[in-house]
Design an enzyme around this catalytic site. Sequence first.
Site, mmCIF file in Angstrom:
data_model
loop_
_atom_site.group_PDB
_atom_site.id
_atom_site.type_symbol
_atom_site.label_atom_id
_atom_site.label_comp_id
_atom_site.label_asym_id
_atom_site.label_seq_id
_atom_site.Cartn_x
_atom_site.Cartn_y
_atom_site.Cartn_z
ATOM 1 N N GLU A 1 -3.529 -0.045 8.463
ATOM 2 C CA GLU A 1 -2.312 0.349 9.179
ATOM 3 C C GLU A 1 -2.354 -0.220 10.583
ATOM 4 O O GLU A 1 -3.381 -0.172 11.252
ATOM 5 C CB GLU A 1 -2.175 1.879 9.313
ATOM 6 C CG GLU A 1 -1.703 2.607 8.087
ATOM 7 C CD GLU A 1 -1.482 4.097 8.355
ATOM 8 O OE1 GLU A 1 -1.180 4.470 9.515
ATOM 9 O OE2 GLU A 1 -1.635 4.883 7.415
ATOM 10 N N ASN B 1 -7.310 1.969 10.259
ATOM 11 C CA ASN B 1 -5.982 2.138 10.837
ATOM 12 C C ASN B 1 -6.132 2.119 12.353
ATOM 13 O O ASN B 1 -6.878 2.930 12.906
ATOM 14 C CB ASN B 1 -5.362 3.470 10.419
ATOM 15 C CG ASN B 1 -5.118 3.571 8.922
ATOM 16 O OD1 ASN B 1 -5.308 2.611 8.182
ATOM 17 N ND2 ASN B 1 -4.690 4.736 8.480
ATOM 18 N N ARG C 1 0.846 -1.183 0.000
ATOM 19 C CA ARG C 1 0.000 0.000 0.000
ATOM 20 C C ARG C 1 0.889 1.244 0.000
ATOM 21 O O ARG C 1 1.666 1.462 0.930
ATOM 22 C CB ARG C 1 -0.909 0.008 1.236
ATOM 23 C CG ARG C 1 -1.771 1.248 1.315
ATOM 24 C CD ARG C 1 -2.423 1.429 2.666
ATOM 25 N NE ARG C 1 -2.905 2.802 2.759
ATOM 26 C CZ ARG C 1 -3.055 3.477 3.883
ATOM 27 N NH1 ARG C 1 -2.774 2.915 5.035
ATOM 28 N NH2 ARG C 1 -3.482 4.713 3.869
ATOM 29 N N GLU D 1 -7.009 8.639 6.640
ATOM 30 C CA GLU D 1 -7.218 9.316 7.921
ATOM 31 C C GLU D 1 -7.696 10.765 7.795
ATOM 32 O O GLU D 1 -7.019 11.693 8.244
ATOM 33 C CB GLU D 1 -5.941 9.248 8.756
ATOM 34 C CG GLU D 1 -5.577 7.841 9.158
ATOM 35 C CD GLU D 1 -4.400 7.782 10.131
ATOM 36 O OE1 GLU D 1 -3.706 8.803 10.295
ATOM 37 O OE2 GLU D 1 -4.170 6.707 10.708
ATOM 38 N N HIS E 1 -2.847 11.109 0.964
ATOM 39 C CA HIS E 1 -2.280 10.876 2.288
ATOM 40 C C HIS E 1 -1.675 12.185 2.778
ATOM 41 O O HIS E 1 -0.466 12.288 3.023
ATOM 42 C CB HIS E 1 -1.239 9.755 2.231
ATOM 43 C CG HIS E 1 -0.926 9.149 3.564
ATOM 44 N ND1 HIS E 1 -0.961 7.789 3.802
ATOM 45 C CD2 HIS E 1 -0.573 9.713 4.749
ATOM 46 C CE1 HIS E 1 -0.626 7.553 5.068
ATOM 47 N NE2 HIS E 1 -0.382 8.708 5.665
ATOM 48 N N TYR F 1 -4.052 1.969 16.173
ATOM 49 C CA TYR F 1 -2.821 2.035 16.954
ATOM 50 C C TYR F 1 -3.056 1.839 18.445
ATOM 51 O O TYR F 1 -2.306 1.130 19.101
ATOM 52 C CB TYR F 1 -2.099 3.366 16.697
ATOM 53 C CG TYR F 1 -1.516 3.425 15.299
ATOM 54 C CD1 TYR F 1 -0.289 2.848 15.029
ATOM 55 C CD2 TYR F 1 -2.211 4.021 14.247
ATOM 56 C CE1 TYR F 1 0.255 2.864 13.746
ATOM 57 C CE2 TYR F 1 -1.684 4.044 12.973
ATOM 58 C CZ TYR F 1 -0.454 3.468 12.715
ATOM 59 O OH TYR F 1 0.060 3.477 11.448
#
Length: 441
Positions: free
Chosen positions: A356, A284, A82, A160, A119, A286
Amino acid sequence: MIRRMVTNPIPQFPAGFLWGVSTSAHQIEGAADAREPSVWDVFTAEPGRVKDGSTAAVACDHYHRYREDVALLADLGVDAYRFSVSWPRVNSPGGLDFYDRLVDELCAAGVRPVVTLFHWDLPVTLDWLERDTASRFADYASAVAGRLGDRVAKWITLNEPAEHTLLGHALGAHAPGRRLMFDALPVAHHQLLAHGLAVRALRAAGAGDIGIANSHGPTWPASATPEDMAAAEFYDVLLNRLFSDPLLLGRYPEGIGELMAKSPEDVATDLKVIAEPVDWYGINYYAPTRVGAPQGEEIAFGGLSLPSELPFSVREIEGRPVTDFGWPVVPEALTELLTGFRERYGDRLPPVVVTENGCSCEGVEDRERIAYLDGHIRALHRAVEAGVDVRGYFVWSLLDNFEWAEGYARRFGLVHVDYTTLERTPKASYGWLRDLLRARR
């Protein structure tokens, strides 16, 4: 000599599960003189904006070293790569030629190209506060698909938009450096509109398998008090549902829609475009966030200073290891997030891809990253066992890179980059993931 970290075998995922790694154009490409300026070029030129005073003018020099990086991908054994296309580069003469070469190299190596169209590196001539930028984005998407669509089978419109809105336009911590607070909400709306228009443009150009990469994480109330519960609910709406509800349900959370555009009529019309069906939904992930009522003072959080006037405060999650970024490591929260999405959206939720997941830590012998990835892949498998239709997992990131306002101080890569010589050195985590992928074959 890199030593392998021995772990118990990771359970098997369904046949056809997609394993990949992710990067973004501005963070690795360099070759700034071969493209138009972006808002990030302007931002990083301002003293004090980036912690180490660096820029991405060279970064990892992927623009010139892409063949070396594709060879690393092939050796790693991932199914897919990606990467993002730089809109400012595409606006420059011959800008798409680079991506033509990159896609050809990936295909020759047996690695599927997965293209992200935006992005965060917006051309300086455009502004997400302006509604017309959404239409310009659709034109750009059409041009990229027209050139690469014969070889690219999987597309991501935006990466995002929540962070780009919050950090770039509300808090001023990222480019373009605005501090608009809640007046930044139209930026979110225009990005979502751009997504819907781009989905239509891509399909008109013959492209398919289209998704988006939204960041999400569970919101944990700091306590059971009404004040903390209300603050956590507001935070969850702002960072999670503001970007998933309109895409998947065709509506904004209650009380938000009227703040998104100049008129309710615009919002109602735009939502029909925003909710254009996608083929899959990218997440994504985290870390979770612990949230409570405002405490009347600025709070340091994840490298940011959050203003005291926000109607919530972010609290520390205690008793957990943290990454070099200070983010708590909570693998089980990924399971919670994915099962929660399935419960919230039911059959409106398309197949999910984790676009991600990764961590920042120092060193080539990066055992902390191995432990992080091991724990999160297992948590992902538990979500699959619980019935969530997850189709793929992408590690952030292939290379150490320019980490936005942190500069080069944070290393997320499976491959170490010496920013003086640009030499690439695979880390222990690279070897660990390569072994894992080979065991799947």
